[in-house]
Design an enzyme around this catalytic site. Structure first.
Site, PDB file in Angstrom:
ATOM      1  N   GLY A   1       0.765  -1.245   0.000  1.00 48.78           N
ATOM      2  CA  GLY A   1       0.000   0.000   0.000  1.00 48.78           C
ATOM      3  C   GLY A   1       0.796   1.294   0.000  1.00 48.78           C
ATOM      4  O   GLY A   1       0.334   2.306  -0.524  1.00 48.78           O
TER       5      GLY A   1
ATOM      6  N   ASP B   1      -5.003   1.410  10.686  1.00 48.09           N
ATOM      7  CA  ASP B   1      -6.419   1.174  11.014  1.00 48.09           C
ATOM      8  C   ASP B   1      -6.530   0.616  12.433  1.00 48.09           C
ATOM      9  O   ASP B   1      -6.746   1.359  13.387  1.00 48.09           O
ATOM     10  CB  ASP B   1      -7.003   0.224   9.963  1.00 48.09           C
ATOM     11  CG  ASP B   1      -8.485  -0.043  10.164  1.00 48.09           C
ATOM     12  OD1 ASP B   1      -9.076   0.507  11.112  1.00 48.09           O
ATOM     13  OD2 ASP B   1      -9.068  -0.813   9.378  1.00 48.09           O
TER      14      ASP B   1
ATOM     15  N   THR C   1      -0.840  -4.238  12.267  1.00 51.15           N
ATOM     16  CA  THR C   1       0.324  -4.349  11.383  1.00 51.15           C
ATOM     17  C   THR C   1       1.537  -3.680  12.030  1.00 51.15           C
ATOM     18  O   THR C   1       2.620  -4.258  12.079  1.00 51.15           O
ATOM     19  CB  THR C   1       0.027  -3.671  10.023  1.00 51.15           C
ATOM     20  OG1 THR C   1      -1.200  -4.186   9.527  1.00 51.15           O
ATOM     21  CG2 THR C   1       1.133  -3.913   9.024  1.00 51.15           C
TER      22      THR C   1
ATOM     23  N   LYS D   1      -6.860   5.969  10.810  1.00 52.55           N
ATOM     24  CA  LYS D   1      -8.299   5.768  11.023  1.00 52.55           C
ATOM     25  C   LYS D   1      -8.669   5.858  12.490  1.00 52.55           C
ATOM     26  O   LYS D   1      -7.821   5.748  13.368  1.00 52.55           O
ATOM     27  CB  LYS D   1      -8.702   4.388  10.480  1.00 52.55           C
ATOM     28  CG  LYS D   1      -8.973   4.362   8.991  1.00 52.55           C
ATOM     29  CD  LYS D   1      -9.580   3.022   8.621  1.00 52.55           C
ATOM     30  CE  LYS D   1      -9.972   2.985   7.160  1.00 52.55           C
ATOM     31  NZ  LYS D   1     -10.473   1.654   6.762  1.00 52.55           N
TER      32      LYS D   1
HETATM   33  P1  IMP Z   1      -4.121  -2.360  10.453  1.00 55.74           P
HETATM   34  O1  IMP Z   1      -3.167  -3.515  10.696  1.00 55.74           O
HETATM   35  O2  IMP Z   1      -5.529  -2.704  10.833  1.00 55.74           O
HETATM   36  O3  IMP Z   1      -3.653  -1.076  11.073  1.00 55.74           O
HETATM   37  O4  IMP Z   1      -4.213  -2.163   8.900  1.00 55.74           O
HETATM   38  C1  IMP Z   1      -3.178  -1.648   8.139  1.00 55.74           C
HETATM   39  C2  IMP Z   1      -3.216  -2.101   6.690  1.00 55.74           C
HETATM   40  O5  IMP Z   1      -4.528  -2.482   6.276  1.00 55.74           O
HETATM   41  C3  IMP Z   1      -2.811  -0.962   5.773  1.00 55.74           C
HETATM   42  O6  IMP Z   1      -1.428  -0.932   5.556  1.00 55.74           O
HETATM   43  C4  IMP Z   1      -3.611  -1.269   4.515  1.00 55.74           C
HETATM   44  O7  IMP Z   1      -2.890  -2.123   3.663  1.00 55.74           O
HETATM   45  C5  IMP Z   1      -4.855  -1.989   5.008  1.00 55.74           C
HETATM   46  N1  IMP Z   1      -6.017  -1.074   5.108  1.00 55.74           N
HETATM   47  C6  IMP Z   1      -6.590  -0.589   6.235  1.00 55.74           C
HETATM   48  N2  IMP Z   1      -7.620   0.228   5.958  1.00 55.74           N
HETATM   49  C7  IMP Z   1      -7.715   0.260   4.607  1.00 55.74           C
HETATM   50  C8  IMP Z   1      -8.577   0.978   3.687  1.00 55.74           C
HETATM   51  O8  IMP Z   1      -9.472   1.745   4.055  1.00 55.74           O
HETATM   52  N3  IMP Z   1      -8.332   0.768   2.361  1.00 55.74           N
HETATM   53  C9  IMP Z   1      -7.352  -0.056   1.901  1.00 55.74           C
HETATM   54  N4  IMP Z   1      -6.514  -0.720   2.723  1.00 55.74           N
HETATM   55  C10 IMP Z   1      -6.698  -0.571   4.066  1.00 55.74           C
END
Ligand code: IMP
Length: 180
Positions: A49, A107, A111, A135
């Site tokens: 991403g 989000d 990660t 987010k």
């Molecule tokens: P986390 O581990 O929940 O913080 O998510 C992080 C990863 O999820 C980001 O690096 C994105 O690849 C993916 N991601 C989270 N939200 C979105 C979104 O709204 N659109 C696309 N990819 C997302």
């Protein structure tokens, strides 16, 4: 690209323009320049991403820096599976280095948590995060992001490197899913 489109039956409308992204990146780069003055950080973009964000951010950073990519995948479709499938690219060259993780979006923060854990075990120096988007769940959980571009709510976004089921990474601006 116009202001709206459909991908795999889901409607998206423009959310953040190319110009707004550019301006925000100039600002982020100047903050990073200031923070790391006199140092040589290693920027660690998290694939897939963040490839577009990392490329534009690096062009605006003027201090000496290194770049090393890592890859993680935790998403399928619109929701987090909560499962990290891969984490590759971390190596011992990061030992005692000042690391700046480059994320497209934070989000749940899962990660980041995983990457931080791995970095610690490698014995890195300082570790900070720059993310184009953060987010609401990350804010509510107090996930720390030193340099944040845009604070958003829970909308699902696509474009500028971010995808929906592998599609939509190639746009210059960010789109938001219209979910009724
Ligand atoms: P986390 O581990 O929940 O913080 O998510 C992080 C990863 O999820 C980001 O690096 C994105 O690849 C993916 N991601 C989270 N939200 C979105 C979104 O709204 N659109 C696309 N990819 C997302």
């Amino acid at each position: 690209m116009g202001s709206g489109m459909k991908i795999k039956g889901l409607e998206f409308i423009e959310f953040i323009s190319e110009e707004e992204i550019k301006q925000k990146i100039h600002w982020l780069a100047s903050e990073i320049d200031k923070h790391y003055a006199g140092k040589t950080p290693v920027l660690l973009p998290v694939l897939n991403g963040s490839f577009m964000f990392a490329a534009d951010l690096l062009k605006d950073i003027t201090i000496p820096c290194r770049v090393s990519f890592v890859k993680v995948s935790s998403y399928e479709g619109l929701g987090s599976t909560g499962q990290l499938k891969t984490l590759i690219g971390l190596d011992e060259s990061l030992f005692k280095q000042d690391i700046l993780i480059v994320e497209d979006i934070v989000d749940t923060g899962l990660t980041l948590q995983k990457i931080m854990g791995e970095l610690k075990s490698l014995g890195t120096g300082s570790v900070e995060v720059v993310s184009l988007l953060r987010k609401k769940p990350a804010r509510e959980k107090g996930v720390e992001v030193k340099f944040t571009g845009f604070e958003i709510d829970n909308e699902f976004v696509l474009g500028y490197g971010l995808d929906y089921d592998g599609l939509g990474r190639n746009y210059r601006q960010l789109f938001q899913a219209v979910i009724e």
